[in-house]
Scaffold this motif. Structure first.
Motif, PDB file in Angstrom:
ATOM      1  N   UNK A   1       0.840  -1.202   0.000  1.00 40.46           N
ATOM      2  CA  UNK A   1       0.000   0.000   0.000  1.00 40.46           C
ATOM      3  C   UNK A   1       0.874   1.250   0.000  1.00 40.46           C
ATOM      4  N   UNK A   2       1.920   1.223   0.827  1.00 42.91           N
ATOM      5  CA  UNK A   2       2.823   2.373   0.893  1.00 42.91           C
ATOM      6  C   UNK A   2       3.516   2.598  -0.451  1.00 42.91           C
ATOM      7  N   UNK A   3       3.914   1.529  -1.126  1.00 40.45           N
ATOM      8  CA  UNK A   3       4.538   1.650  -2.445  1.00 40.45           C
ATOM      9  C   UNK A   3       3.586   2.224  -3.468  1.00 40.45           C
ATOM     10  N   UNK A   4       2.323   1.780  -3.455  1.00 43.06           N
ATOM     11  CA  UNK A   4       1.325   2.302  -4.401  1.00 43.06           C
ATOM     12  C   UNK A   4       1.065   3.780  -4.173  1.00 43.06           C
ATOM     13  N   UNK A   5       0.987   4.163  -2.910  1.00 42.34           N
ATOM     14  CA  UNK A   5       0.770   5.578  -2.598  1.00 42.34           C
ATOM     15  C   UNK A   5       1.952   6.410  -3.092  1.00 42.34           C
ATOM     16  N   UNK A   6       3.186   5.925  -2.893  1.00 43.61           N
ATOM     17  CA  UNK A   6       4.368   6.661  -3.336  1.00 43.61           C
ATOM     18  C   UNK A   6       4.374   6.817  -4.853  1.00 43.61           C
ATOM     19  N   UNK A   7       4.040   5.749  -5.595  1.00 43.26           N
ATOM     20  CA  UNK A   7       3.993   5.827  -7.057  1.00 43.26           C
ATOM     21  C   UNK A   7       2.896   6.786  -7.512  1.00 43.26           C
ATOM     22  N   UNK A   8       1.750   6.768  -6.837  1.00 39.52           N
ATOM     23  CA  UNK A   8       0.650   7.662  -7.212  1.00 39.52           C
ATOM     24  C   UNK A   8       1.033   9.116  -6.981  1.00 39.52           C
ATOM     25  N   UNK A   9       1.720   9.393  -5.886  1.00 40.88           N
ATOM     26  CA  UNK A   9       2.143  10.777  -5.609  1.00 40.88           C
ATOM     27  C   UNK A   9       3.150  11.236  -6.649  1.00 40.88           C
ATOM     28  N   UNK A  10       4.097  10.373  -7.008  1.00 39.39           N
ATOM     29  CA  UNK A  10       5.088  10.746  -8.021  1.00 39.39           C
ATOM     30  C   UNK A  10       4.442  10.958  -9.384  1.00 39.39           C
ATOM     31  N   UNK A  11       3.483  10.132  -9.727  1.00 35.88           N
ATOM     32  CA  UNK A  11       2.803  10.278 -11.022  1.00 35.88           C
ATOM     33  C   UNK A  11       1.927  11.532 -11.038  1.00 35.88           C
ATOM     34  N   UNK A  12       1.347  11.874  -9.908  1.00 38.54           N
ATOM     35  CA  UNK A  12       0.499  13.066  -9.860  1.00 38.54           C
ATOM     36  C   UNK A  12       1.327  14.330 -10.071  1.00 38.54           C
TER      37      UNK A  12
END
Length: 153
Positions: free
Chosen positions: A20-31
């Protein structure tokens, strides 16, 4: 204190929490990559520079290339001379530090300096000059005029 060790044990994140933490980090970087804030920025039409900003934003310009940079002038210092000057500066700094290190100098022969300073300061003022009757009378008058501060409440 006989507390159980499980209260002080460090537990690591589980595999699902790491996912979950990895997905959140990728989503923040993509945003952060979504959109160009400079392309979407609007210029206030009432601004004094609005016309110039619009004209310069859409104007195509040619930028200089690296081969258009002029050569160094022949009178400039060669690279090796810069290094030699830096070495000379470091030697001079080491000499100053060596000459001003603690316990490397003393104050001696200051009599000439003292006599010159006293001659420049003016006539010698002794202790008797400050005990003249006029200065004592002035000090007495100031003591009589002085009022003590009010007592604290």
């Amino acid at each position: 204190m006989n507390a159980p060790l499980r209260l002080f044990a460090c537990s690591s994140l589980g595999a699902s929490a790491r996912g979950v933490l990895g997905c959140v980090a990728v989503a923040v970087l993509a945003a952060g990559c979504a959109g160009n804030p400079f392309a979407e920025a609007k210029v206030d039409a009432n601004s004094a520079v609005a016309d110039d900003v619009a004209r310069m934003a859409h104007e195509s310009r040619s930028f200089p290339t690296f081969d258009q940079i002029p050569a160094s002038p022949p009178s400039s210092r060669p690279v090796a001379a810069w290094g030699q000057a830096a070495d000379q500066l470091e030697v001079a700094a080491a000499k100053v530090e060596r000459n001003t290190a603690p316990n490397t100098w003393t104050l001696s022969g200051t009599e000439r300096f003292v006599t010159r300073a006293r001659s420049q300061a003016g006539p010698d003022i002794g202790v008797e000059a400050s005990t003249t009757p006029s200065s004592e009378a002035f000090a007495k008058e100031l003591r009589e005029r002085a009022t003590p501060p009010p007592p604290p409440r």
